[in-house]
Scaffold this motif. Sequence first.
Motif, PDB file in Angstrom:
ATOM      1  N   ASN A   1       9.685  -7.199  -7.394  1.00  0.00           N
ATOM      2  CA  ASN A   1       8.814  -6.514  -6.445  1.00  0.00           C
ATOM      3  C   ASN A   1       7.811  -5.592  -7.136  1.00  0.00           C
ATOM      4  O   ASN A   1       6.795  -5.216  -6.543  1.00  0.00           O
TER       5      ASN A   1
ATOM      6  N   ALA B   1      -0.237  -4.674  -8.806  1.00  0.00           N
ATOM      7  CA  ALA B   1      -1.392  -5.461  -8.361  1.00  0.00           C
ATOM      8  C   ALA B   1      -2.633  -4.623  -8.070  1.00  0.00           C
ATOM      9  O   ALA B   1      -3.750  -5.030  -8.447  1.00  0.00           O
ATOM     10  N   PRO B   2      -2.535  -3.442  -7.405  1.00  0.00           N
ATOM     11  CA  PRO B   2      -3.759  -2.660  -7.148  1.00  0.00           C
ATOM     12  C   PRO B   2      -4.542  -2.313  -8.407  1.00  0.00           C
ATOM     13  O   PRO B   2      -5.776  -2.248  -8.370  1.00  0.00           O
TER      14      PRO B   2
ATOM     15  N   GLN C   1       5.678  -6.243  -9.248  1.00  0.00           N
ATOM     16  CA  GLN C   1       4.357  -6.882  -9.351  1.00  0.00           C
ATOM     17  C   GLN C   1       3.432  -6.387  -8.250  1.00  0.00           C
ATOM     18  O   GLN C   1       2.220  -6.242  -8.465  1.00  0.00           O
ATOM     19  N   ASN C   2       3.997  -6.152  -7.069  1.00  0.00           N
ATOM     20  CA  ASN C   2       3.194  -5.647  -5.954  1.00  0.00           C
ATOM     21  C   ASN C   2       2.724  -4.220  -6.215  1.00  0.00           C
ATOM     22  O   ASN C   2       1.662  -3.817  -5.732  1.00  0.00           O
ATOM     23  N   HIS C   3       3.514  -3.457  -6.950  1.00  0.00           N
ATOM     24  CA  HIS C   3       3.115  -2.096  -7.323  1.00  0.00           C
ATOM     25  C   HIS C   3       1.973  -2.124  -8.335  1.00  0.00           C
ATOM     26  O   HIS C   3       1.072  -1.269  -8.296  1.00  0.00           O
TER      27      HIS C   3
ATOM     28  N   GLN D   1      -6.813  -5.403   0.523  1.00  0.00           N
ATOM     29  CA  GLN D   1      -5.985  -6.036  -0.504  1.00  0.00           C
ATOM     30  C   GLN D   1      -5.034  -5.031  -1.148  1.00  0.00           C
ATOM     31  O   GLN D   1      -3.844  -5.307  -1.342  1.00  0.00           O
TER      32      GLN D   1
ATOM     33  N   LEU E   1       3.526  -4.620   0.747  1.00  0.00           N
ATOM     34  CA  LEU E   1       4.538  -5.579   0.291  1.00  0.00           C
ATOM     35  C   LEU E   1       5.569  -4.915  -0.613  1.00  0.00           C
ATOM     36  O   LEU E   1       6.763  -5.215  -0.538  1.00  0.00           O
ATOM     37  N   HIS E   2       5.099  -4.001  -1.464  1.00  0.00           N
ATOM     38  CA  HIS E   2       6.032  -3.293  -2.344  1.00  0.00           C
ATOM     39  C   HIS E   2       7.028  -2.477  -1.521  1.00  0.00           C
ATOM     40  O   HIS E   2       8.231  -2.457  -1.817  1.00  0.00           O
TER      41      HIS E   2
ATOM     42  N   TYR F   1      -0.817  -5.138  -0.808  1.00  0.00           N
ATOM     43  CA  TYR F   1       0.178  -5.231  -1.879  1.00  0.00           C
ATOM     44  C   TYR F   1       1.083  -4.000  -1.929  1.00  0.00           C
ATOM     45  O   TYR F   1       2.278  -4.112  -2.223  1.00  0.00           O
TER      46      TYR F   1
END
Length: 230
Positions: free
Chosen positions: A103, A109-110, A105-107, A127, A134-135, A131
């Motif tokens: 998870n 991504a920004p 990766q969602n942190h 976007q 999602l995190h 993300y």
Amino acid sequence: MKSIKTKARVAGVLYLVVILCGIFAEKYVRATLVDMANGVKTIENITQNEFLYRLGFVSDLMMQLAYFLLPLVLYRILRNTYKWMAFIMVLSVAVAVAIMCSNMQNHYAPLLFLKGVGEGSEHLQSQVLFYLGLHNIGYHIAQLFFGLWLLPLGCLVYRSELFPRFIGVLLMMGCMGYLSDFLLYFMLPDIGDELSVWITLPADLGEFSLCLFLLIKGVRSKPFKKSTDS
């Protein structure tokens, strides 16, 4: 007994890392920088405090590493109390850590979206918030398992005679609290946020108490109860 006390203090240090790194990442970094209702403010906060955001990311990963190692040490201390329950404790944490690590990766991504990009685009804002949202969801999915691990841990603490029994009771109550918070988050999100801090309070008290006992006392100077499970 000296060997057990040494293992207990190692577990206490790992537990302290879990608590401090987790609080820093969740209660300070994300609470300070992320506003899910305001994409512009969130992007501005992340771009102006990129090092802090990255530090929160690394802190979270350090927490997950310590969380992975913690039950392995506790297993060595508590396996003679009830080996099968100790195994469930380790397995629950392994699943939770796998979910949390993927998870992350969602942190991150920004940071990829914001690299060299301005903050005015509404699409970019959506976007980034997507993300981060999602995190947050992934974190609560993992909560199912890092709540579940408190039940076997609490039972082992209660039965082992190596720790005060009230800590075991708090940990078992904490399991029920985390599972209730998990259900409220996904089924009744409007009231879940308001109740979360109170529902998870027994878990917080139990984990802080166990961490302090491991660090200060280690274990009580009593023999293990012999398990009927081989």
